[in-house]
Design an enzyme around this catalytic site. Structure first.
Site, short mmCIF file in Angstrom:
data_model
loop_
_atom_site.label_atom_id
_atom_site.label_comp_id
_atom_site.label_asym_id
_atom_site.label_seq_id
_atom_site.Cartn_x
_atom_site.Cartn_y
_atom_site.Cartn_z
N ASP A 211 -23.58 -1.65 50.46
CA ASP A 211 -24.30 -1.93 49.22
C ASP A 211 -23.84 -1.11 48.02
OD1 ASP A 211 -25.29 0.54 49.94
OD2 ASP A 211 -27.39 0.01 49.60
N GLU A 212 -22.60 -0.61 48.06
CA GLU A 212 -22.10 0.17 46.93
C GLU A 212 -20.60 0.02 46.81
OE1 GLU A 212 -23.65 4.25 45.91
OE2 GLU A 212 -21.59 4.77 46.44
#
Length: 176
Positions: free
Chosen positions: A10-11
């Protein structure tokens, strides 16, 4: 852009220079469009930080989650970071933040940027120069597009009661 670095599920980071977007307004419009597309197609809220480097972009993107959008103009990195708590810097967790605040009087990122060398040495040891650079918003690390295969995979399971039988533990571990 072909320059995408995936940090985790998620990054990540994108270098938009190859896109040929001529103005900061064009960059902002493109990224807002991407954010809207992700929401429209997936209903996944994403936050973006637009900045001249990865460090400042990461901090900016985390300021207004979910669906945040923060732009830090080039040259404004130090001013943007200065009023933020020292715990916003990567690598400074709650315990380190408590020590920096209590023992060294470094409450804000701007306090680190303005501190003397002896204070920084006492607070950060040999890593004081790196922390000073981070507090100033300086980061020259490039977007790394090399994706490595995962080095490990994990799986977990929570049990209603503790399992003490060694054979049962081994059976579960092998299944996982």
């Amino acid at each position: 852009t072909p320059l995408v670095q995936r940090n985790s599920i998620d990054e990540g980071y994108m270098d938009l220079h190859p896109c040929g977007l001529a103005t900061p307004q064009a960059v902002e419009a493109a990224v807002r469009g991407l954010q809207a597309t992700i929401w429209a197609e997936l209903q996944v809220p994403v936050s973006f930080g637009i900045a001249s480097n990865k460090l400042v972009a990461q901090i900016a993107s985390k300021l207004r989650k979910p669906r945040g959008f923060v732009v830090v103009p080039p040259g404004d990195e130090a001013a943007f970071l200065a009023p933020l708590a020292v715990g916003r810097l990567p690598g400074i967790g709650a315990k380190t933040e408590a020590v920096l605040t209590g023992s060294h009087g470094l409450r804000l990122i701007g306090d680190i940027a303005a501190a003397s060398e002896p204070v920084l040495r006492a607070a950060f040891g040999n890593g004081w120069r790196d922390m000073l650079a981070a507090a100033r918003g300086e980061d020259d690390s490039p977007v790394d597009t090399n994706e490595e295969d995962a080095r490990s995979y994990s799986q977990q399971e929570t049990f209603a009661v503790d399992i003490a039988d060694q054979a049962e533990v081994e059976r579960i571990a092998k299944r996982m």
